[in-house]
Motif scaffolding. Structure first.
Motif, PDB file in Angstrom:
ATOM      1  N   LEU A 117      -2.764 -11.794 -12.464  1.00 46.38           N
ATOM      2  CA  LEU A 117      -3.849 -10.933 -12.001  1.00 46.38           C
ATOM      3  C   LEU A 117      -3.751 -10.853 -10.481  1.00 46.38           C
ATOM      4  N   VAL A 118      -3.598  -9.642  -9.953  1.00 41.74           N
ATOM      5  CA  VAL A 118      -3.371  -9.465  -8.515  1.00 41.74           C
ATOM      6  C   VAL A 118      -4.187  -8.278  -8.011  1.00 41.74           C
ATOM      7  N   PHE A 119      -4.171  -8.085  -6.699  1.00 42.13           N
ATOM      8  CA  PHE A 119      -4.762  -6.904  -6.095  1.00 42.13           C
ATOM      9  C   PHE A 119      -3.705  -5.798  -6.031  1.00 42.13           C
ATOM     10  N   PRO A 120      -4.095  -4.536  -6.130  1.00 43.97           N
ATOM     11  CA  PRO A 120      -3.105  -3.460  -6.021  1.00 43.97           C
ATOM     12  C   PRO A 120      -2.391  -3.497  -4.671  1.00 43.97           C
ATOM     13  N   GLY A 121      -1.116  -3.157  -4.681  1.00 46.93           N
ATOM     14  CA  GLY A 121      -0.350  -3.139  -3.441  1.00 46.93           C
ATOM     15  C   GLY A 121       1.127  -3.027  -3.702  1.00 46.93           C
ATOM     16  N   GLY A 122       1.901  -2.987  -2.629  1.00 45.95           N
ATOM     17  CA  GLY A 122       3.335  -2.884  -2.768  1.00 45.95           C
ATOM     18  C   GLY A 122       4.020  -2.781  -1.426  1.00 45.95           C
ATOM     19  N   LYS A 123       5.298  -2.485  -1.455  1.00 49.09           N
ATOM     20  CA  LYS A 123       6.096  -2.427  -0.231  1.00 49.09           C
ATOM     21  C   LYS A 123       5.732  -1.210   0.614  1.00 49.09           C
ATOM     22  N   VAL A 124       5.826  -1.388   1.924  1.00 47.74           N
ATOM     23  CA  VAL A 124       5.676  -0.268   2.845  1.00 47.74           C
ATOM     24  C   VAL A 124       6.923   0.609   2.717  1.00 47.74           C
ATOM     25  N   ASP A 125       6.716   1.903   2.525  1.00 44.40           N
ATOM     26  CA  ASP A 125       7.796   2.880   2.427  1.00 44.40           C
ATOM     27  C   ASP A 125       8.128   3.369   3.834  1.00 44.40           C
ATOM     28  N   LYS A 126       9.398   3.518   4.147  1.00 45.52           N
ATOM     29  CA  LYS A 126       9.756   4.001   5.479  1.00 45.52           C
ATOM     30  C   LYS A 126       9.119   5.356   5.762  1.00 45.52           C
ATOM     31  N   ARG A 127       8.811   6.123   4.696  1.00 49.24           N
ATOM     32  CA  ARG A 127       8.174   7.416   4.878  1.00 49.24           C
ATOM     33  C   ARG A 127       6.707   7.299   5.258  1.00 49.24           C
ATOM     34  N   ASP A 128       6.141   6.104   5.128  1.00 52.51           N
ATOM     35  CA  ASP A 128       4.767   5.891   5.598  1.00 52.51           C
ATOM     36  C   ASP A 128       4.679   6.017   7.115  1.00 52.51           C
ATOM     37  N   SER A 129       5.815   5.942   7.792  1.00 52.71           N
ATOM     38  CA  SER A 129       5.866   6.065   9.250  1.00 52.71           C
ATOM     39  C   SER A 129       6.418   7.409   9.707  1.00 52.71           C
ATOM     40  N   ASP A 130       6.572   8.366   8.781  1.00 52.40           N
ATOM     41  CA  ASP A 130       7.060   9.689   9.168  1.00 52.40           C
ATOM     42  C   ASP A 130       6.193  10.271  10.277  1.00 52.40           C
ATOM     43  N   PRO A 131       6.793  10.909  11.276  1.00 45.50           N
ATOM     44  CA  PRO A 131       6.011  11.489  12.371  1.00 45.50           C
ATOM     45  C   PRO A 131       4.905  12.424  11.884  1.00 45.50           C
ATOM     46  N   GLY A 132       5.150  13.132  10.794  1.00 41.60           N
ATOM     47  CA  GLY A 132       4.139  14.058  10.287  1.00 41.60           C
ATOM     48  C   GLY A 132       2.885  13.385   9.784  1.00 41.60           C
ATOM     49  N   VAL A 133       2.985  12.106   9.408  1.00 41.13           N
ATOM     50  CA  VAL A 133       1.818  11.385   8.902  1.00 41.13           C
ATOM     51  C   VAL A 133       0.770  11.201  10.003  1.00 41.13           C
ATOM     52  N   ALA A 134       1.222  11.019  11.226  1.00 40.52           N
ATOM     53  CA  ALA A 134       0.309  10.729  12.342  1.00 40.52           C
ATOM     54  C   ALA A 134      -0.759  11.796  12.527  1.00 40.52           C
ATOM     55  N   ALA A 135      -0.441  13.045  12.174  1.00 45.14           N
ATOM     56  CA  ALA A 135      -1.406  14.135  12.326  1.00 45.14           C
ATOM     57  C   ALA A 135      -2.481  14.109  11.248  1.00 45.14           C
ATOM     58  N   HIS A 136      -2.357  13.188  10.303  1.00 40.30           N
ATOM     59  CA  HIS A 136      -3.290  13.147   9.174  1.00 40.30           C
ATOM     60  C   HIS A 136      -3.992  11.792   9.068  1.00 40.30           C
ATOM     61  N   LEU A 137      -4.231  11.162  10.201  1.00 40.09           N
ATOM     62  CA  LEU A 137      -4.867   9.851  10.209  1.00 40.09           C
ATOM     63  C   LEU A 137      -6.207   9.911  10.931  1.00 40.09           C
ATOM     64  N   SER A 138      -7.207   9.228  10.385  1.00 37.55           N
ATOM     65  CA  SER A 138      -8.475   9.098  11.087  1.00 37.55           C
ATOM     66  C   SER A 138      -8.270   8.203  12.306  1.00 37.55           C
ATOM     67  N   PRO A 139      -9.145   8.273  13.307  1.00 35.36           N
ATOM     68  CA  PRO A 139      -9.036   7.361  14.458  1.00 35.36           C
ATOM     69  C   PRO A 139      -9.068   5.908  13.995  1.00 35.36           C
ATOM     70  N   THR A 140      -8.193   5.102  14.593  1.00 28.92           N
ATOM     71  CA  THR A 140      -8.069   3.711  14.155  1.00 28.92           C
ATOM     72  C   THR A 140      -8.097   2.762  15.355  1.00 28.92           C
ATOM     73  N   PRO A 141      -9.245   2.618  16.012  1.00 30.89           N
ATOM     74  CA  PRO A 141      -9.304   1.765  17.204  1.00 30.89           C
ATOM     75  C   PRO A 141      -9.037   0.295  16.935  1.00 30.89           C
ATOM     76  N   ASP A 142      -9.240  -0.141  15.680  1.00 30.61           N
ATOM     77  CA  ASP A 142      -9.070  -1.557  15.357  1.00 30.61           C
ATOM     78  C   ASP A 142      -7.654  -1.902  14.891  1.00 30.61           C
ATOM     79  N   LEU A 143      -6.779  -0.901  14.828  1.00 23.86           N
ATOM     80  CA  LEU A 143      -5.425  -1.142  14.350  1.00 23.86           C
ATOM     81  C   LEU A 143      -4.416  -0.912  15.464  1.00 23.86           C
ATOM     82  N   THR A 144      -3.495  -1.847  15.632  1.00 18.50           N
ATOM     83  CA  THR A 144      -2.400  -1.652  16.575  1.00 18.50           C
ATOM     84  C   THR A 144      -1.396  -0.681  15.963  1.00 18.50           C
ATOM     85  N   PRO A 145      -0.554  -0.057  16.773  1.00 17.64           N
ATOM     86  CA  PRO A 145       0.456   0.850  16.212  1.00 17.64           C
ATOM     87  C   PRO A 145       1.340   0.175  15.160  1.00 17.64           C
ATOM     88  N   GLU A 146       1.605  -1.110  15.338  1.00 19.93           N
ATOM     89  CA  GLU A 146       2.460  -1.818  14.386  1.00 19.93           C
ATOM     90  C   GLU A 146       1.795  -1.945  13.005  1.00 19.93           C
TER      91      GLU A 146
END
Length: 264
Positions: A42-71
């Motif tokens: 029994l686990v929590f949902p999750g999985g590996k980070v996909d390299k496409r999660d860092s695609d430049p196009g994704v950045a235009a579709h993110l809410s402001p994230t002051p509590d998160l570092t770029p990494e």
């Protein structure tokens, strides 16, 4: 466990929370019995980070994230993607809106995109662009950070996030990697693991133990925000009664050690 493995795979996990009739509940899934790690657990949902999660196009579709570092942003993106792929919950809304997609819109999005994304045929950027969505990274709260011990053959650098489950979205297991799902009180999940009713591995049990301190979603989120995660990487100690996993006490968990069998 034959030798050290220094290669870490970035991964993300989401603890979806809701206030149930008897207190705080968390959504958990049961892993398929043929999966190579934590089979049947029994686990929590999750999985590996996909390299496409860092695609430049994704950045235009993110809410402001002051509590998160770029990494950390790719981990947060992966958290939302995995929640969508694994249990059909989408923490995203129409661009320019503070609201999440409603159930009717989600059904349309899911029918078009969930299958191809889960199969790795496309990345999340394609869905975000086509549907003009914004990922609600601001609805995630950092919760914990675990690194698989160096003696394990497959190792993950995993960031855990809390998120309030949208009231009109139905969370369900995917029927592939996960074969069952449940909303459960954290204390009950721990008790089921101890009794043997369910398989609950050490990292999962430790993260449940923090959730079990609170009775509401608001309290759990407030606790997480007030206690930034400490990286936890269990190490192995040989003792007279066998091998034990040990973790740093700085992380604030109720236990700092467990038999090696609890990692499996």
């Amino acid at each position: 466990m034959s030798g050290a493995n220094d290669r870490l795979l970035p991964a993300a996990t989401v603890l979806l929370l809701r206030d149930g009739a008897a207190g705080l509940e968390v959504f958990m899934v049961q892993r398929h019995h043929q999966i190579d790690f934590a089979a049947g657990a029994l686990v929590f949902p999750g999985g590996k980070v996909d390299k496409r999660d860092s695609d430049p196009g994704v950045a235009a579709h993110l809410s402001p994230t002051p509590d998160l570092t770029p990494e950390l942003i790719p981990f947060a993106v992966a958290t939302i993607r995995e929640a969508f792929e694994e249990c059909g919950v989408l923490l995203a809304g129409p661009k320019g809106s503070d609201s999440l997609v409603d159930a009717a819109r989600l059904a349309q999005i899911e029918a078009r995109w969930r299958g191809p994304m889960a199969k790795g045929e496309i990345g999340i950027q394609e869905m975000l662009a086509a549907e003009d969505l914004t990922l609600a990274l601001d609805r995630l709260t950092r919760y914990s950070h675990w690194v698989t011990p160096s003696f394990m053959p497959k190792r993950f650098d995993t960031h855990f996030f809390l998120a309030t489950a949208p009231a009109d979205q139905l969370a369900l297991h995917d029927g592939g990697e996960t074969v069952d799902s449940i909303w459960i009180n954290p204390g009950q999940a721990i008790a089921d693991g101890i009794s043997g009713k369910r398989s609950v591995i050490f990292p999962t049990r430790m993260n449940l133990s923090i959730l079990a301190r609170d009775n509401t979603v608001a309290d759990a989120v407030a606790r997480a925000r007030a206690n930034p995660p400490v990286m936890v990487q269990p190490w192995l100690e040989d003792r007279a009664d066998g091998q034990w996993l040990v973790i740093t006490p700085d992380a604030g968990y109720d236990r700092t050690e467990a038999p090696i069998s609890e990692l499996m």
